[in-house]
Design an enzyme around this catalytic site. Structure first.
Site, PDB file in Angstrom:
ATOM      1  N   GLU A 102      -8.627   4.548   9.558  1.00 33.43           N
ATOM      2  CA  GLU A 102      -8.066   4.425   8.102  1.00 33.43           C
ATOM      3  C   GLU A 102      -9.297   3.641   7.393  1.00 33.43           C
ATOM      4  O   GLU A 102      -9.944   2.975   7.672  1.00 33.43           O
ATOM      5  CB  GLU A 102      -6.871   3.531   8.326  1.00 33.43           C
ATOM      6  N   HIS A 143       0.862  -1.137   0.054  1.00 38.10           N
ATOM      7  CA  HIS A 143       0.048  -0.114  -0.057  1.00 38.10           C
ATOM      8  C   HIS A 143       0.805   1.345  -0.069  1.00 38.10           C
ATOM      9  O   HIS A 143       2.015   1.083   0.187  1.00 38.10           O
ATOM     10  CB  HIS A 143      -0.923   0.090   1.023  1.00 38.10           C
ATOM     11  N   GLN A 200      -4.007   3.347   1.211  1.00 29.92           N
ATOM     12  CA  GLN A 200      -4.415   3.393   2.842  1.00 29.92           C
ATOM     13  C   GLN A 200      -4.586   5.022   3.158  1.00 29.92           C
ATOM     14  O   GLN A 200      -3.468   5.680   3.380  1.00 29.92           O
ATOM     15  CB  GLN A 200      -3.119   2.666   3.661  1.00 29.92           C
ATOM     16  N   HIS A 226       4.060   7.224   3.699  1.00 29.08           N
ATOM     17  CA  HIS A 226       4.776   5.963   3.700  1.00 29.08           C
ATOM     18  C   HIS A 226       4.450   5.206   2.485  1.00 29.08           C
ATOM     19  O   HIS A 226       3.438   5.259   1.843  1.00 29.08           O
ATOM     20  CB  HIS A 226       4.696   5.210   5.044  1.00 29.08           C
ATOM     21  N   GLU A 270       7.403   0.806   5.041  1.00 29.76           N
ATOM     22  CA  GLU A 270       6.799  -0.267   6.172  1.00 29.76           C
ATOM     23  C   GLU A 270       6.742  -1.677   5.391  1.00 29.76           C
ATOM     24  O   GLU A 270       6.860  -1.683   4.078  1.00 29.76           O
ATOM     25  CB  GLU A 270       5.302   0.149   6.177  1.00 29.76           C
TER      26      GLU A 270
HETATM   27  C1  V0V Z   1       9.011  12.020  10.036  1.00 27.11           C
HETATM   28  N1  V0V Z   1      10.180  12.213   9.097  1.00 27.11           N
HETATM   29  C2  V0V Z   1       9.581  11.392   7.916  1.00 27.11           C
HETATM   30  C3  V0V Z   1       8.270  10.963   8.327  1.00 27.11           C
HETATM   31  N2  V0V Z   1       8.196  11.225   9.308  1.00 27.11           N
HETATM   32  N3  V0V Z   1      10.340  11.393   6.862  1.00 27.11           N
HETATM   33  C4  V0V Z   1       9.718  10.961   5.843  1.00 27.11           C
HETATM   34  N4  V0V Z   1       8.476  10.604   5.715  1.00 27.11           N
HETATM   35  C5  V0V Z   1       7.914  10.429   7.094  1.00 27.11           C
HETATM   36  N5  V0V Z   1       6.519   9.808   7.143  1.00 27.11           N
HETATM   37  C6  V0V Z   1      11.238  12.836   9.431  1.00 27.11           C
HETATM   38  C7  V0V Z   1      10.911  14.050   9.763  1.00 27.11           C
HETATM   39  O1  V0V Z   1      10.835  15.174   9.104  1.00 27.11           O
HETATM   40  C8  V0V Z   1      12.375  14.515  10.776  1.00 27.11           C
HETATM   41  O2  V0V Z   1      13.341  14.980   9.735  1.00 27.11           O
HETATM   42  C9  V0V Z   1      12.852  12.927  11.174  1.00 27.11           C
HETATM   43  O3  V0V Z   1      12.071  12.198  10.318  1.00 27.11           O
HETATM   44  C10 V0V Z   1      12.128  12.786  12.601  1.00 27.11           C
HETATM   45  O4  V0V Z   1      10.885  13.017  12.687  1.00 27.11           O
HETATM   46  P1  V0V Z   1      10.030  13.616  13.835  1.00 27.11           P
HETATM   47  O5  V0V Z   1       8.913  14.629  13.381  1.00 27.11           O
HETATM   48  O6  V0V Z   1      10.907  14.243  15.208  1.00 27.11           O
HETATM   49  O7  V0V Z   1       9.223  12.466  14.411  1.00 27.11           O
HETATM   50  P2  V0V Z   1       9.644  10.970  15.234  1.00 27.11           P
HETATM   51  O8  V0V Z   1      11.278  10.904  15.236  1.00 27.11           O
HETATM   52  O9  V0V Z   1       9.152  11.273  16.565  1.00 27.11           O
HETATM   53  O10 V0V Z   1       8.792   9.919  14.532  1.00 27.11           O
HETATM   54  C11 V0V Z   1       9.408   9.705  13.131  1.00 27.11           C
HETATM   55  C12 V0V Z   1       8.877   8.140  13.063  1.00 27.11           C
HETATM   56  C13 V0V Z   1       7.620   7.840  13.429  1.00 27.11           C
HETATM   57  C14 V0V Z   1       9.144   7.718  11.341  1.00 27.11           C
HETATM   58  C15 V0V Z   1      10.074   7.493  13.914  1.00 27.11           C
HETATM   59  O11 V0V Z   1       6.743   8.579  12.739  1.00 27.11           O
HETATM   60  C16 V0V Z   1       7.181   6.364  13.482  1.00 27.11           C
HETATM   61  O12 V0V Z   1       7.469   5.821  14.445  1.00 27.11           O
HETATM   62  N6  V0V Z   1       6.744   5.858  12.497  1.00 27.11           N
HETATM   63  C17 V0V Z   1       6.142   4.561  12.218  1.00 27.11           C
HETATM   64  C18 V0V Z   1       4.597   4.434  12.614  1.00 27.11           C
HETATM   65  C19 V0V Z   1       3.672   5.080  11.881  1.00 27.11           C
HETATM   66  O13 V0V Z   1       4.146   5.889  10.825  1.00 27.11           O
HETATM   67  N7  V0V Z   1       2.189   4.738  11.797  1.00 27.11           N
HETATM   68  C20 V0V Z   1       1.386   5.375  11.234  1.00 27.11           C
HETATM   69  C21 V0V Z   1       0.974   4.651   9.944  1.00 27.11           C
HETATM   70  P3  V0V Z   1      14.131  16.182  10.224  1.00 27.11           P
HETATM   71  O14 V0V Z   1      13.204  17.243   9.958  1.00 27.11           O
HETATM   72  O15 V0V Z   1      14.804  16.223  11.289  1.00 27.11           O
HETATM   73  O16 V0V Z   1      14.928  16.333   8.797  1.00 27.11           O
HETATM   74  S1  V0V Z   1      -0.072   3.096  10.820  1.00 27.11           S
HETATM   75  C22 V0V Z   1      -0.082   2.218   9.237  1.00 27.11           C
HETATM   76  O17 V0V Z   1       0.571   2.159   8.203  1.00 27.11           O
HETATM   77  C23 V0V Z   1      -0.841   0.959   9.467  1.00 27.11           C
HETATM   78  C24 V0V Z   1      -1.714   0.494  10.634  1.00 27.11           C
HETATM   79  C25 V0V Z   1      -0.752  -0.141   8.221  1.00 27.11           C
HETATM   80  O18 V0V Z   1      -0.361  -0.024   7.454  1.00 27.11           O
HETATM   81  O19 V0V Z   1      -1.421  -1.186   8.805  1.00 27.11           O
HETATM   82 CO    CO Z   2       0.620   1.343   6.429  1.00 26.68          CO
END
Ligand code: V0V
Ligand code: CO
Length: 146
Positions: free
Chosen positions: A43, A7, A60, A84, A134
């Protein structure tokens, strides 16, 4: 082995409005909706096509249910858009371990619960040329009872 685009995750402020855009503009249908408390999202999965590995590719659409969730934080900083990409695999544990062995940060020690009973993990965007990535292993019968 990663065998499909499972996705593309799109962050939106209003899920119902965004679903209406994708259904009326393109004719896609909603396959499944759920709330994932752990991930902090409401979602909708829109199925685009089936894939040669027996799975499918979806859009998604993700609305945050908390401002401090991953999607909530991302929206506040970037506005709506692609959040993502997700690759599908039959073995998320094995593929995540192999990718971690190449020096890419895998965000979870163990895969967590994803959409439709799938098992998911994420790779850090800073290790993937700016793309939050992911990995997902679908449930045996996605959408059947979720
Ligand atoms: C953050 N950054 C990204 C980003 N999110 N870059 C590209 N794409 C993204 N989506 C960058 C951000 O600009 C910062 O860069 C740096 O990473 C640190 O970000 P932050 O804002 O300080 O945020 P953090 O570090 O607290 O969290 C970022 C992470 C977090 C990636 C660790 O979003 C995470 O744990 N994501 C995984 C879970 C998730 O996304 N769940 C929602 C979808 P600079 O500015 O420092 O350069 S749930 C899903 O997909 C499901 C349920 C499914 O598929 O079934
Ligand atoms: Co997802």
């Amino acid at each position: 082995m990663l065998t499909r685009i499972d996705h593309i995750g799109i962050a939106c402020r209003d899920l119902d409005e965004t679903v209406a855009f994708y259904t009326t503009t393109y004719g896609f249908e909603v396959f499944h909706t759920e709330i994932n408390e752990e991930q902090g999202v409401r979602e909708a999965m829109l199925k685009i096509n089936e894939t040669s590995d027996g799975g499918a590719s979806y859009l998604q659409l993700l609305e945050p249910i908390r401002e401090d969730s991953a999607v909530g934080k991302w929206l506040a900083k970037n506005g709506e858009g692609v959040h993502h990409i997700a690759f599908g695999t039959a073995d998320v544990d094995g593929d995540a371990a192999a990718i971690a062995g190449k020096g890419v940060r895998v965000l979870y020690d163990e895969p967590r619960r994803g959409s439709m009973g799938s098992r998911i993990t994420f790779l850090h965007p800073k290790d993937c040329h700016g793309v939050l990535t992911e990995l997902v292993t679908a449930a045996e019968n996605p959408g059947a009872e979720h």
